[in-house]
Write a protein that holds these residues in place. Structure first.
Motif, short mmCIF file in Angstrom:
data_model
loop_
_atom_site.label_atom_id
_atom_site.label_comp_id
_atom_site.label_asym_id
_atom_site.label_seq_id
_atom_site.Cartn_x
_atom_site.Cartn_y
_atom_site.Cartn_z
N GLY A 1 28.13 49.12 51.54
CA GLY A 1 27.69 47.75 51.79
C GLY A 1 27.22 47.02 50.31
N ASN A 2 27.50 47.50 49.06
CA ASN A 2 27.32 47.00 48.07
C ASN A 2 28.12 45.59 47.85
OD1 ASN A 2 25.25 48.88 46.68
ND2 ASN A 2 27.11 50.24 47.04
N ARG A 3 27.50 44.60 47.37
CA ARG A 3 28.12 43.22 47.60
C ARG A 3 28.95 43.03 46.18
NH1 ARG A 3 26.65 43.89 52.26
NH2 ARG A 3 26.43 42.20 53.54
N TRP A 4 30.35 42.80 46.15
CA TRP A 4 30.87 42.16 45.07
C TRP A 4 31.54 40.87 45.15
CZ3 TRP A 4 32.06 44.56 40.39
CH2 TRP A 4 31.68 45.99 40.15
N GLU A 5 31.56 40.06 44.10
CA GLU A 5 31.96 38.64 44.01
C GLU A 5 33.17 38.71 43.28
OE1 GLU A 5 30.92 33.98 43.13
OE2 GLU A 5 29.84 35.70 42.18
N ILE A 6 34.40 38.34 43.81
CA ILE A 6 35.45 38.06 42.95
C ILE A 6 35.63 36.72 42.50
CG2 ILE A 6 38.08 38.40 42.94
CD1 ILE A 6 36.62 41.03 43.20
N ALA A 7 35.52 36.23 41.36
CA ALA A 7 35.15 34.89 40.74
C ALA A 7 36.26 34.63 39.86
CB ALA A 7 33.73 34.68 40.75
N TRP A 8 36.29 33.31 39.77
CA TRP A 8 36.90 32.49 38.60
C TRP A 8 36.15 31.44 38.11
CZ3 TRP A 8 38.75 27.50 38.43
CH2 TRP A 8 39.38 27.30 37.17
N GLY B 1 32.74 24.28 40.72
CA GLY B 1 33.96 23.95 40.10
C GLY B 1 34.76 25.53 39.96
N GLY B 2 34.32 26.49 40.31
CA GLY B 2 35.24 27.84 40.50
C GLY B 2 35.57 28.08 41.70
N ARG B 3 36.05 29.21 41.94
CA ARG B 3 36.52 29.66 43.17
C ARG B 3 35.93 31.22 43.16
NH1 ARG B 3 39.91 28.98 47.00
NH2 ARG B 3 41.11 30.33 48.15
N SER B 4 35.47 31.63 44.34
CA SER B 4 34.99 33.19 44.65
C SER B 4 34.94 33.50 46.17
CB SER B 4 33.66 33.30 44.13
OG SER B 4 32.68 32.69 44.68
N GLY B 5 34.95 34.65 46.15
CA GLY B 5 34.99 35.34 47.47
C GLY B 5 34.06 36.44 47.71
N TYR B 6 33.53 36.94 48.35
CA TYR B 6 32.63 38.13 48.52
C TYR B 6 32.97 39.47 49.48
CZ TYR B 6 28.87 35.41 46.12
OH TYR B 6 28.29 34.78 45.20
N LEU B 7 32.85 40.54 48.80
CA LEU B 7 33.25 41.63 49.64
C LEU B 7 32.11 42.86 49.81
CD1 LEU B 7 36.43 42.22 47.37
CD2 LEU B 7 36.57 41.60 49.90
N ALA B 8 32.09 43.60 50.46
CA ALA B 8 31.17 44.96 50.52
C ALA B 8 32.08 45.93 50.04
CB ALA B 8 30.38 44.84 51.83
N ASP B 9 31.53 47.05 49.41
CA ASP B 9 32.18 48.19 49.26
C ASP B 9 31.96 49.36 50.44
OD1 ASP B 9 29.64 49.63 48.92
OD2 ASP B 9 30.14 50.00 46.66
N PRO B 10 32.41 50.53 50.48
CA PRO B 10 32.09 51.29 51.84
C PRO B 10 30.54 51.59 52.00
CG PRO B 10 33.94 52.23 50.54
CD PRO B 10 33.29 50.98 49.55
N GLY C 1 22.98 48.90 53.39
CA GLY C 1 23.16 47.40 53.69
C GLY C 1 22.99 46.62 52.30
N TRP C 2 23.07 45.42 52.40
CA TRP C 2 22.75 44.35 51.34
C TRP C 2 21.26 44.56 50.66
CZ3 TRP C 2 21.45 39.02 50.30
CH2 TRP C 2 22.01 38.50 49.26
N SER C 3 21.30 44.96 49.23
CA SER C 3 20.14 45.08 48.60
C SER C 3 19.68 43.82 48.06
CB SER C 3 20.21 46.05 47.49
OG SER C 3 21.41 45.51 46.44
N GLY C 4 20.11 42.45 48.22
CA GLY C 4 19.83 41.27 47.57
C GLY C 4 20.54 41.37 46.18
N VAL C 5 21.21 42.22 45.53
CA VAL C 5 21.94 42.27 44.41
C VAL C 5 23.59 41.92 44.61
CG1 VAL C 5 22.44 43.63 42.38
CG2 VAL C 5 20.29 43.56 43.37
N THR C 6 24.15 41.44 43.56
CA THR C 6 25.70 41.06 43.87
C THR C 6 26.25 41.56 42.43
OG1 THR C 6 25.71 38.74 43.14
CG2 THR C 6 25.74 39.12 45.46
#
Length: 146
Positions: free
Chosen positions: A123-130, A112-121, A72-77
């Motif tokens: 559960g590692n969290r990734w932010e796609i951001a601008w 002021g930016g835009r972003s969303g969060y995903l998890a890999d298979p 699951g989520w480790s607290g790191v993105t």
């Protein structure tokens, strides 16, 4: 007095199932380093090596004697910054198509930016951001931010 160079060279994820994670990151279109296999895999991303290493072996090196972390989520993105506000949604959709799990849909952020969060298979969290202040070189390496 010696100093530690101000650079980030490698990010390593401890993988419970390295084959599944390798397939996921390859399906994003990321080029895998030729020496990769199911014992160690890596992707060169804008000047930073993103590596996958079996969790038990990584734990033995980096946290000897400690229990392995729970799934699951480790607290790191981790973040992948893109070049435009619109590209957040495009990259986010591509990651979902490749097998990522939606954590938080892309939205305009108070900073002021835009972003969303995903998890890999795993559960590692990734932010796609601008962020309008981010500047990159021709490899995609971050040159400045803010």
């Amino acid at each position: 007095m010696s100093t530690v160079p101000s650079r980030l060279s490698v990010v390593t994820l401890g993988a419970r199932d390295i084959g599944t994670l390798r397939s996921f990151y390859r399906s994003l279109g990321w080029p895998e380093v030729p020496a990769s296999d199911d014992g160690w895999s890596a992707f060169l991303l804008g000047g930073v090596l993103f590596a996958l290493y079996p969790l038990p072996e990584l734990a033995a090196e980096a946290a000897p004697g400690m229990p392995e972390p729970a799934a699951g989520w480790s607290g790191v993105t981790l973040a992948c910054n893109v070049d435009s506000r619109e590209e957040v949604d495009t990259a986010f959709a591509a990651a979902v198509e490749a097998g990522a799990t939606v954590v938080a849909e892309p939205t305009d952020r108070p900073w002021g930016g835009r972003s969303g969060y995903l998890a890999d298979p795993e559960g590692n969290r990734w932010e796609i951001a601008w962020a309008g202040t981010a500047r990159f070189d021709e490899r995609g390496a971050l040159l400045s931010f803010g």
